[in-house]
Scaffold this motif. Structure first.
Motif, PDB file in Angstrom:
ATOM      1  N   ASP A 719     -41.314   4.069   4.641  1.00  0.00           N
ATOM      2  CA  ASP A 719     -41.029   3.342   5.523  1.00  0.00           C
ATOM      3  C   ASP A 719     -39.441   3.976   5.903  1.00  0.00           C
ATOM      4  OD1 ASP A 719     -40.856   0.612   6.600  1.00  0.00           O
ATOM      5  OD2 ASP A 719     -39.491   0.521   5.426  1.00  0.00           O
ATOM      6  N   ARG A 720     -39.378   5.467   6.131  1.00  0.00           N
ATOM      7  CA  ARG A 720     -38.941   6.133   6.554  1.00  0.00           C
ATOM      8  C   ARG A 720     -39.086   7.470   7.345  1.00  0.00           C
ATOM      9  NH1 ARG A 720     -37.767   9.569   1.835  1.00  0.00           N
ATOM     10  NH2 ARG A 720     -38.754   9.352  -0.065  1.00  0.00           N
ATOM     11  N   TRP A 721     -37.805   8.101   7.237  1.00  0.00           N
ATOM     12  CA  TRP A 721     -37.900   9.150   8.034  1.00  0.00           C
ATOM     13  C   TRP A 721     -38.011  10.214   6.972  1.00  0.00           C
ATOM     14  CZ3 TRP A 721     -39.147  10.242  13.082  1.00  0.00           C
ATOM     15  CH2 TRP A 721     -38.370   8.829  14.210  1.00  0.00           C
ATOM     16  N   VAL A 722     -39.394  11.172   7.351  1.00  0.00           N
ATOM     17  CA  VAL A 722     -39.195  12.241   5.727  1.00  0.00           C
ATOM     18  C   VAL A 722     -38.887  13.991   6.790  1.00  0.00           C
ATOM     19  CG1 VAL A 722     -41.205  13.149   4.175  1.00  0.00           C
ATOM     20  CG2 VAL A 722     -39.945  10.845   4.685  1.00  0.00           C
ATOM     21  N   VAL A 723     -39.179  14.799   5.965  1.00  0.00           N
ATOM     22  CA  VAL A 723     -39.719  15.777   6.253  1.00  0.00           C
ATOM     23  C   VAL A 723     -40.065  16.758   5.023  1.00  0.00           C
ATOM     24  CG1 VAL A 723     -38.414  18.495   6.579  1.00  0.00           C
ATOM     25  CG2 VAL A 723     -36.779  15.943   7.505  1.00  0.00           C
ATOM     26  N   SER A 724     -41.281  17.148   6.098  1.00  0.00           N
ATOM     27  CA  SER A 724     -42.538  17.440   4.492  1.00  0.00           C
ATOM     28  C   SER A 724     -42.111  18.565   4.637  1.00  0.00           C
ATOM     29  CB  SER A 724     -43.964  17.140   5.669  1.00  0.00           C
ATOM     30  OG  SER A 724     -44.623  15.773   5.225  1.00  0.00           O
ATOM     31  N   PRO A 725     -42.496  19.152   3.271  1.00  0.00           N
ATOM     32  CA  PRO A 725     -41.587  21.199   3.651  1.00  0.00           C
ATOM     33  C   PRO A 725     -42.814  22.064   4.153  1.00  0.00           C
ATOM     34  CG  PRO A 725     -42.709  19.714   1.397  1.00  0.00           C
ATOM     35  CD  PRO A 725     -42.738  18.853   2.623  1.00  0.00           C
ATOM     36  N   GLY A 726     -42.420  23.000   4.479  1.00  0.00           N
ATOM     37  CA  GLY A 726     -43.212  23.863   5.354  1.00  0.00           C
ATOM     38  C   GLY A 726     -42.552  24.871   6.479  1.00  0.00           C
ATOM     39  N   ARG A 727     -43.250  25.453   7.105  1.00  0.00           N
ATOM     40  CA  ARG A 727     -42.744  26.167   7.933  1.00  0.00           C
ATOM     41  C   ARG A 727     -42.841  25.649   9.388  1.00  0.00           C
ATOM     42  NH1 ARG A 727     -40.903  31.706   8.208  1.00  0.00           N
ATOM     43  NH2 ARG A 727     -41.571  31.465   6.091  1.00  0.00           N
ATOM     44  N   TYR A 728     -41.133  26.050  10.016  1.00  0.00           N
ATOM     45  CA  TYR A 728     -41.503  24.997  11.107  1.00  0.00           C
ATOM     46  C   TYR A 728     -41.065  26.101  12.155  1.00  0.00           C
ATOM     47  CZ  TYR A 728     -40.931  20.063   8.849  1.00  0.00           C
ATOM     48  OH  TYR A 728     -41.223  19.463   7.818  1.00  0.00           O
ATOM     49  N   GLY A 729     -41.708  25.847  13.350  1.00  0.00           N
ATOM     50  CA  GLY A 729     -42.127  26.426  14.428  1.00  0.00           C
ATOM     51  C   GLY A 729     -39.989  26.374  15.464  1.00  0.00           C
ATOM     52  N   VAL A 730     -39.917  26.881  15.700  1.00  0.00           N
ATOM     53  CA  VAL A 730     -38.469  26.627  16.660  1.00  0.00           C
ATOM     54  C   VAL A 730     -39.078  27.792  18.133  1.00  0.00           C
ATOM     55  CG1 VAL A 730     -36.065  26.826  17.469  1.00  0.00           C
ATOM     56  CG2 VAL A 730     -37.054  26.016  14.928  1.00  0.00           C
ATOM     57  N   LEU A 731     -39.012  26.955  18.990  1.00  0.00           N
ATOM     58  CA  LEU A 731     -39.182  27.396  20.270  1.00  0.00           C
ATOM     59  C   LEU A 731     -38.467  27.281  21.665  1.00  0.00           C
ATOM     60  CD1 LEU A 731     -42.019  25.839  19.377  1.00  0.00           C
ATOM     61  CD2 LEU A 731     -43.033  27.655  20.462  1.00  0.00           C
ATOM     62  N   VAL A 732     -38.039  28.321  22.471  1.00  0.00           N
ATOM     63  CA  VAL A 732     -37.145  27.896  23.874  1.00  0.00           C
ATOM     64  C   VAL A 732     -37.265  29.288  24.654  1.00  0.00           C
ATOM     65  CG1 VAL A 732     -34.199  28.530  23.880  1.00  0.00           C
ATOM     66  CG2 VAL A 732     -34.672  28.666  21.554  1.00  0.00           C
ATOM     67  N   GLY A 733     -36.737  27.732  25.762  1.00  0.00           N
ATOM     68  CA  GLY A 733     -37.380  28.423  27.404  1.00  0.00           C
ATOM     69  C   GLY A 733     -37.246  27.689  28.648  1.00  0.00           C
ATOM     70  N   PRO A 734     -37.203  27.519  30.130  1.00  0.00           N
ATOM     71  CA  PRO A 734     -36.610  26.819  30.867  1.00  0.00           C
ATOM     72  C   PRO A 734     -37.744  25.937  30.669  1.00  0.00           C
ATOM     73  CG  PRO A 734     -38.118  28.948  31.762  1.00  0.00           C
ATOM     74  CD  PRO A 734     -37.764  28.936  29.956  1.00  0.00           C
ATOM     75  N   HIS A 735     -38.837  25.515  29.972  1.00  0.00           N
ATOM     76  CA  HIS A 735     -39.280  24.271  30.304  1.00  0.00           C
ATOM     77  C   HIS A 735     -40.380  24.321  29.308  1.00  0.00           C
ATOM     78  CE1 HIS A 735     -42.849  25.463  32.453  1.00  0.00           C
ATOM     79  NE2 HIS A 735     -41.942  26.720  33.289  1.00  0.00           N
ATOM     80  N   SER A 736     -41.186  23.244  29.323  1.00  0.00           N
ATOM     81  CA  SER A 736     -42.485  22.755  28.129  1.00  0.00           C
ATOM     82  C   SER A 736     -43.716  23.727  27.990  1.00  0.00           C
ATOM     83  CB  SER A 736     -42.818  21.655  27.706  1.00  0.00           C
ATOM     84  OG  SER A 736     -43.626  21.342  29.304  1.00  0.00           O
ATOM     85  N   ARG A 737     -43.820  24.000  29.196  1.00  0.00           N
ATOM     86  CA  ARG A 737     -44.836  25.520  29.123  1.00  0.00           C
ATOM     87  C   ARG A 737     -44.919  26.748  29.443  1.00  0.00           C
ATOM     88  NH1 ARG A 737     -50.324  23.002  29.717  1.00  0.00           N
ATOM     89  NH2 ARG A 737     -50.005  21.790  28.634  1.00  0.00           N
ATOM     90  N   ASP A 738     -42.888  27.150  29.484  1.00  0.00           N
ATOM     91  CA  ASP A 738     -42.488  28.055  29.420  1.00  0.00           C
ATOM     92  C   ASP A 738     -41.659  28.506  28.534  1.00  0.00           C
ATOM     93  OD1 ASP A 738     -42.120  31.171  30.000  1.00  0.00           O
ATOM     94  OD2 ASP A 738     -40.508  30.604  32.083  1.00  0.00           O
ATOM     95  N   LEU A 739     -41.837  28.995  27.067  1.00  0.00           N
ATOM     96  CA  LEU A 739     -41.257  29.523  26.047  1.00  0.00           C
ATOM     97  C   LEU A 739     -41.080  30.731  25.442  1.00  0.00           C
ATOM     98  CD1 LEU A 739     -42.093  26.215  23.932  1.00  0.00           C
ATOM     99  CD2 LEU A 739     -40.239  26.201  25.690  1.00  0.00           C
ATOM    100  N   PRO A 740     -40.569  31.959  26.030  1.00  0.00           N
ATOM    101  CA  PRO A 740     -40.638  33.064  25.984  1.00  0.00           C
ATOM    102  C   PRO A 740     -40.078  33.093  23.891  1.00  0.00           C
ATOM    103  CG  PRO A 740     -38.986  32.804  27.169  1.00  0.00           C
ATOM    104  CD  PRO A 740     -39.767  31.482  26.777  1.00  0.00           C
ATOM    105  N   LEU A 741     -39.567  32.408  23.037  1.00  0.00           N
ATOM    106  CA  LEU A 741     -38.142  32.742  22.412  1.00  0.00           C
ATOM    107  C   LEU A 741     -39.001  32.242  21.644  1.00  0.00           C
ATOM    108  CD1 LEU A 741     -34.936  32.984  23.608  1.00  0.00           C
ATOM    109  CD2 LEU A 741     -36.228  34.820  24.230  1.00  0.00           C
TER     110      LEU A 741
END
Length: 747
Positions: A719-741
């Motif tokens: 019944d709350r917000w939870v951060v599950s342990p693990g590796r998360y990807g961080v993607l950067v770019g000009p739109h949702s289908r173009d994330l070069p970094l």
């Protein structure tokens, strides 16, 4: 959602003694002060040095039952008969309580108001991806409202664009809860910089106009928390919105306006909301159940039955004095609850300065022209910065780059381009539609004519509905600008993704016969240098796309639409917008199972869960026509050097953006997070963005901070917000289908 025990703070507040009362009880005031207090019966709650809660407690303690019940329902005359407003609660001078005057809003001071600025609609505001600009817009709208004798603006709307068919998508902030949250917070903060209360609507899961009075939105708790509630949550926690409007529809059974899970458990117990819940007009179905669920203020249109397809709702006065007294006498509602309702209403009035700076509705403010050159300039800026360019073949735009010396023949085609058509194509229909009086919308034709004269170009215009006239005009021109529109409106959903114009008189709209797709096809086939301009409220189909030279989506651009469009065409301004909604390739890609939308037997089952908008396209491997976050400008950018570092609560992403073109321009770096597969989250989700403007050749090191919620999901069992342990990807770019970094961070 789990039932929580009600907080006891409201009961404790009933016995709170304010600072000024303590001084009086202790005898610590002079005879002069006591005499002054006796002369001023409102002194106990009119000291701005006291907190809003203290002042609210003191006021409620001084009120009799009739005075309290006066505060919880609308006054007559109602719904536009009181100086063009949506409704009001008349003041009580004997208690120094000012009028509470509510107006339809979204794109400015709307409804039956006159002489106000019609700003670009909500979808345009979201398309700017610019919180600073959105806050300036909110501040300007709030200033106009106060000048018109209004102190509650029924905006912003922040329901999620679950389907492209929703008739009110043009009022809202797109399909993504993070983008909607950032936009809502900015607009609310701007509005409430004035002595004006903003209203977050429509709470909650109000995602269709079809059967909107009766449909039961069946949605699981995790989906509600992660998709449909975050914008409201941010409005309460970050922007401290003064009011929230409960919706027409039902949510998992009960109507939204008598839903204790939404109005008390979530809104007050979880989020700490301290303002008032106001009903949508005619959305109340009971007295005690609604009051006990958490509704504070009932509003209605007129006290006569209305057809369900009308703009407003149906029903009676459930919070009238007789009904409330009967419920009180029967023990169905307590005096404590009535006191809480009044406290909730007056507390934000104290906090936002409505008592210190009261409005005085009447003929003078109603007739007052509140538009200024500065606000018109802001309307142009928002219109341009929210215009999305979807295509620009071979650099067709801006026009001055190809032929700076002019001498061209420009064919302007389309009913929506002329002054009459544009007055119906610059805002959606329904309660957020401005009256258009006095008529001063700058049409695309007028805007282009003004720019063309200065550039030495010649403009010809045809209405284009016959098809052959569009073809002939396009073939004879050097450049073609064809303008089409779709008349989305409150009260009905779109039947398909076609282009259907409408004509509106204030809040009432009617569809017009149209052959706009044929008009566009004829123009683009006859001349490859055709710019298609779409004045629309949501995604449309584009069978003519391959033949078009350029495509601009200004959405509903407000009264300065034509000027902003002309400045974009000639390169004085850049089309700075990015899509807040995914554009599907065709109807099939946008379709729903009928049980999910529009529903069967008055029940719409949200079986897609978290896979809303681009989340569904990504999870299904589907290629849309144009992806979420997409938009072209007049220059190009390069992204490089991503560095992701974990912080105590979240992470920080740093990267470099460089303008690789030969013009100044803007880009919107978007940061998406992908969660470990075990969490059950969609493939990637927007969790950060910023707008960057750079001169040619310049670069900037950009920092985007990701808080804990960027990595959290709602755990139903916990019944709350939870951060599950693990590796998360961080993607950067000009739109949702173009994330070069891309990078990773462990949580």
């Amino acid at each position: 959602m789990k039932k929580r025990s009600r907080r006891l703070t409201a009961m404790a507040a009933a016995s709170t003694i304010t600072a000024s009362m303590l001084v009086a009880l202790s005898g610590g005031v002079s005879g002069t002060d006591r005499a002054a207090a006796a002369e001023d019966p409102c002194a106990a709650w009119m000291d701005p040095a006291d907190s809003p809660s203290e002042r609210a407690d003191a006021l409620v303690a001084a009120m009799d039952l009739d005075q309290k019940l006066h505060m919880v329902t609308f006054s007559n005359p109602s719904w536009f008969f009181y100086w063009g407003t949506a409704g009001h609660v008349s003041g009580q001078p004997e208690l120094c309580i000012p009028d509470l005057v509510l107006s339809d809003a979204g794109s400015g001071v709307a409804g039956f108001q006159i002489a106000t600025t019609t700003f670009p609609s909500g979808v345009v505001q979201a398309s700017t991806w610019d919180p600073r600009l959105q806050r300036r817009l909110g501040r300007a709208i709030g200033a106009e409202a106060h000048l018109k004798g209004i102190n509650v603006m029924l905006a912003p709307g922040m329901n999620i664009a679950r389907t492209p068919y929703l008739g009110r998508n043009f009022e809202y902030f797109g399909e993504d809860p993070f983008l909607a949250s950032r936009t809502a917070v900015s607009v609310i903060k701007g509005l409430q910089q004035n002595p004006v209360i903003a209203d977050a609507k429509h709470f909650a899961v109000n995602n269709q106009e079809t059967d909107r009075m009766t449909v039961d939105a069946r949605v699981d708790e995790r989906t509600m928390r992660e998709i449909y509630l975050p914008a409201f949550e941010a409005s309460v926690k970050e922007a401290r919105v003064g009011s929230v409007m409960c919706a027409y529809n039902r949510v998992n059974g009960p109507y939204a306006c008598e839903n204790p899970t939404l109005l008390t458990d979530v809104l007050r117990d979880d989020w700490g909301f301290d303002g008032f819940v106001v009903s949508d007009w005619g959305a109340v179905h009971s007295t005690a159940p609604s009051a006990n669920a958490g509704l504070d203020l009932e509003m209605h249109a007129v006290e006569i039955p209305l057809p369900e397809s009308s703009v407003t709702g149906t029903g009676g006065r459930f919070f009238g004095a007789d009904s409330m007294k009967a419920a009180l006498a029967a023990g169905e509602i307590t005096q404590q609850r009535i006191d809480d309702m009044v406290r909730n209403i007056v507390r934000p009035m104290f906090r936002l300065g409505l008592f210190e700076d009261p409005v005085a509705p009447g003929a003078e403010p109603f007739l007052r022209d509140v538009t200024t050159p500065e606000r018109l300039a802001l309307a142009r800026e928002v219109a341009a910065d929210g215009t999305v360019m979807l295509k620009n073949r071979d650099g067709l735009l801006p026009l001055d780059d190809a032929s700076p010396d002019g001498g061209r023949t420009i064919a302007v085609i389309g009913w929506a381009a002329n002054p009459i058509g544009a007055s119906n194509a610059t805002a959606g229909g329904g309660s957020s539609h401005g009256s258009g009086l006095p008529p001063r919308v700058v049409s695309p034709l007028q805007g282009i004519l003004a720019e063309a004269r200065d550039r030495g170009d010649r403009v010809v215009y045809v209405e284009g509905s016959a098809g052959v006239d569009a073809e002939l005009a396009a073939a004879a021109a050097d450049v073609v600008v064809v303008v089409a529109t779709d008349g989305a409106t409150e009260g009905s959903d779109r039947p398909d993704l076609g282009l259907r114009p409408s004509a509106c008189v204030a809040v009432f709209c009617t569809s017009l016969p149209s052959r706009q797709e044929e008009m566009i096809a004829a123009a683009t086939a006859a001349n490859p240098n055709t710019v298609v301009v779409l004045d629309i409220g949501g995604p449309v189909r584009m069978p003519w796309l391959d033949d078009a030279g350029a495509v601009l989506v200004p959405w509903y651009g407000g009264l300065e639409h034509g000027t902003a469009l002309a400045e974009i065409l000639y390169g004085e301004r850049e089309p700075g917008g990015r899509l807040p909604q995914t554009f599907p390739r065709d109807e099939e890609q946008a379709s729903f199972d009928p049980a999910a939308y529009p529903g069967v037997d008055d029940t719409a089952t949200y079986s897609e869960g978290l896979l809303v908008g681009y989340r569904w396209y990504d999870a299904m491997g589907e290629r849309p026509l144009f992806p979420f976050g997409f938009g072209l400008g007049y220059t190009t950018f390069d992204y490089s050097g991503l560095d992701v570092r974990r912080t105590r609560q979240g992470a920080v992403a740093r990267f470099t953006v460089r303008n690789t073109g030969d013009r100044a321009g803007s880009t919107v770096p978007q940061v998406y997070v992908s969660a470990p597969r075990a969490t059950g989250e969609p493939p990637r989700q927007l969790k950060g963005f910023t707008k960057v403007r750079l001169a040619p050749g310049d670069s900037r090191r950009v920092t985007v901070r990701l808080d804990r919620r960027a990595f959290a999901h709602w755990d139903v069992d916990a019944d709350r917000w939870v951060v599950s342990p693990g590796r998360y990807g961080v993607l950067v770019g000009p739109h949702s289908r173009d994330l070069p970094l891309s990078g990773t961070v462990r949580r």
